[in-house]
Scaffold this motif. Structure first.
Motif, mmCIF file in Angstrom:
data_model
loop_
_atom_site.group_PDB
_atom_site.id
_atom_site.type_symbol
_atom_site.label_atom_id
_atom_site.label_comp_id
_atom_site.label_asym_id
_atom_site.label_seq_id
_atom_site.Cartn_x
_atom_site.Cartn_y
_atom_site.Cartn_z
ATOM 1 N N UNK A 299 -34.744 -28.610 -14.004
ATOM 2 C CA UNK A 299 -35.175 -29.242 -12.758
ATOM 3 C C UNK A 299 -34.326 -30.481 -12.524
ATOM 4 N N UNK A 300 -33.753 -30.614 -11.343
ATOM 5 C CA UNK A 300 -32.917 -31.768 -11.025
ATOM 6 C C UNK A 300 -33.790 -33.002 -10.822
ATOM 7 N N UNK A 301 -33.436 -34.145 -11.402
ATOM 8 C CA UNK A 301 -34.176 -35.378 -11.126
ATOM 9 C C UNK A 301 -34.197 -35.656 -9.625
ATOM 10 N N UNK A 302 -35.317 -36.133 -9.130
ATOM 11 C CA UNK A 302 -35.451 -36.323 -7.689
ATOM 12 C C UNK A 302 -36.313 -37.540 -7.398
ATOM 13 N N UNK A 303 -36.084 -38.105 -6.234
ATOM 14 C CA UNK A 303 -36.912 -39.193 -5.705
ATOM 15 C C UNK A 303 -37.689 -38.625 -4.531
ATOM 16 N N UNK A 304 -38.999 -38.755 -4.559
ATOM 17 C CA UNK A 304 -39.819 -38.155 -3.511
ATOM 18 C C UNK A 304 -40.765 -39.183 -2.909
ATOM 19 N N UNK A 305 -41.058 -39.007 -1.626
ATOM 20 C CA UNK A 305 -41.962 -39.920 -0.929
ATOM 21 C C UNK A 305 -42.713 -39.151 0.144
ATOM 22 N N UNK A 306 -44.025 -39.385 0.210
ATOM 23 C CA UNK A 306 -44.909 -38.715 1.168
ATOM 24 C C UNK A 306 -45.663 -39.795 1.927
ATOM 25 N N UNK A 307 -45.563 -39.796 3.238
ATOM 26 C CA UNK A 307 -46.223 -40.816 4.061
ATOM 27 C C UNK A 307 -46.906 -40.113 5.223
ATOM 28 N N UNK A 308 -48.239 -40.237 5.300
ATOM 29 C CA UNK A 308 -48.981 -39.578 6.378
ATOM 30 C C UNK A 308 -50.169 -40.440 6.780
ATOM 31 N N UNK A 309 -50.744 -40.109 7.930
ATOM 32 C CA UNK A 309 -51.802 -40.921 8.520
ATOM 33 C C UNK A 309 -52.925 -40.040 9.052
ATOM 34 N N UNK B 108 -44.704 -37.350 7.320
ATOM 35 C CA UNK B 108 -43.348 -36.981 6.936
ATOM 36 C C UNK B 108 -43.249 -37.044 5.418
ATOM 37 N N UNK B 109 -42.402 -36.210 4.824
ATOM 38 C CA UNK B 109 -42.057 -36.445 3.432
ATOM 39 C C UNK B 109 -40.585 -36.142 3.214
ATOM 40 N N UNK B 110 -40.041 -36.675 2.125
ATOM 41 C CA UNK B 110 -38.654 -36.386 1.755
ATOM 42 C C UNK B 110 -38.546 -36.289 0.247
ATOM 43 N N UNK B 111 -37.671 -35.396 -0.211
ATOM 44 C CA UNK B 111 -37.341 -35.231 -1.624
ATOM 45 C C UNK B 111 -35.820 -35.265 -1.714
ATOM 46 N N UNK B 112 -35.280 -36.213 -2.493
ATOM 47 C CA UNK B 112 -33.838 -36.373 -2.596
ATOM 48 C C UNK B 112 -33.407 -36.244 -4.052
ATOM 49 N N UNK B 113 -32.422 -35.389 -4.291
ATOM 50 C CA UNK B 113 -31.877 -35.200 -5.624
ATOM 51 C C UNK B 113 -30.361 -35.278 -5.552
ATOM 52 N N UNK B 114 -29.702 -35.164 -6.716
ATOM 53 C CA UNK B 114 -28.238 -35.183 -6.747
ATOM 54 C C UNK B 114 -27.632 -33.913 -6.168
ATOM 55 N N UNK B 115 -28.435 -32.855 -6.037
ATOM 56 C CA UNK B 115 -27.886 -31.586 -5.561
ATOM 57 C C UNK B 115 -28.452 -31.176 -4.205
#
Length: 316
Positions: free
Chosen positions: A269-279, A296-303
């Motif tokens: 599994x590639x290391x990733x930074x994730x963030x989830x923001x909802x209302x 909205x959410x985003x997941x960012x990895x090196x790949x």
């Protein structure tokens, strides 16, 4: 007490369905020093036991707009996520929007339904979502600041107040979700995929936890999104918001039924930074519990990167 807790973890790590029960037990024991140490360990992080940031309630809550903006520098593949606040018009549409110490003022409505204002901003209704003539709504917002062009999806609506959020029971929202995924390959090529589907979010007010699931994905590009469903579990309730706050875990399921991760390197599994923001957005009849949900959410990895925007269906 630490021995009993460790035995619980040993029994349940192998069974994914029981992990939530273990997490709840751990959170109930946070007054114990050893538990705090466990929460900061790598195993504790995988189980979603990171501390939740305090949820501040402002005196303007319930009178202003609230939302989230996933901003991308036009020339790059990276994202920044911001919580949005704003001032509504009498019609319900945004007049001003504030984020990242920036303010887009005097947003005006065109005959095509677009909003425009300062900073060369153009805010267009998000395709595939409910009519943006009333809030809450999904928009695509582009603007320029200090010579840099930005663009990305925006979800905004009228904020509920803290006392309108139930403290017991649960609720379920359903609606439309759109995914955008970019993958980077070793040969230097880049592949972009988009898909639309349906989501549901199960919010438990007593436990302070929520679970987001997206299914029924339909690809709209030649390159398919490499999963058929996505689940983000153990999200935290933060006042009127539902957020990751360092919590939760994401899993995707392929067309073959295999549970995987959005991004892998070889078999890892590639290391990733994730963030989830909802209302949770205010009901039209107030005071009352919220009747809409989006974010909205985003997941960012090196790949690669994976982002999504979602909004619940309109209430009858």
């Amino acid at each position: 007490m630490l021995v009993d807790f460790a035995q619980q973890i040993g029994v349940r790590v192998a069974g994914r369905r029981i992990l939530v029960g273990v997490t709840a037990s751990a959170l109930a024991l946070t007054s114990c020093g050893p538990i705090e140490a466990f929460k900061s360990s790598s195993i504790g992080e995988r189980l979603g036991l990171a501390p939740i940031a305090p949820c501040e309630v402002t005196k303007l809550e319930g009178k202003r707009l609230i939302g989230a903006y996933l901003r991308q520098v036009t020339a790059t593949e990276g994202y920044d996520m911001f919580t949005i606040t704003g001032v509504p018009r009498n019609s319900g549409l945004p007049r001003n929007l504030t984020f990242d110490d920036s303010k887009i003022r005097r947003l005006s409505l065109s005959a095509e339904g677009n909003l425009s204002g300062s900073r060369r901003s153009v805010v267009t209704p998000g395709s595939g979502f409910p009519d943006a003539g009333t809030l809450p709504a999904v928009y695509d917002m582009a603007y320029r600041a200090e010579g840099i062009d930005y663009a990305g999806p925006l979800v905004v609506g009228q904020s509920a107040t803290g006392f309108e959020i139930p403290t017991t029971g649960r609720t379920l929202y359903t609606g439309a979700v759109q995914f955008s995924m970019t993958r980077f390959f070793e040969d230097g090529s880049v592949e972009t995929s988009t898909a639309q589907g349906r989501f549901n979010v199960d919010i438990g007010y007593g436990s302070g936890r929520a679970r987001f699931t997206a299914t029924a994905l339909e690809n709209s590009t030649e390159a398919d999104v490499p999963f058929e469903s996505l689940t983000w579990s153990n999200l935290g309730i933060c006042g009127t918001r539902v957020v990751s706050s360092g919590q939760g875990s994401v899993k995707t399921v392929s067309a073959e039924g295999r549970t995987t991760s959005p991004f892998v390197i070889g078999r890892d599994v590639a290391p990733a930074r994730s963030s989830f923001e909802s209302m949770q957005f205010a009901s039209k009849d107030r005071p009352a519990p919220p009747d809409a949900f989006g974010g909205i959410f985003s997941i960012e990895s090196d790949v690669g990167t994976l982002s999504a925007v979602f909004l619940s269906d309109r209430s009858p």
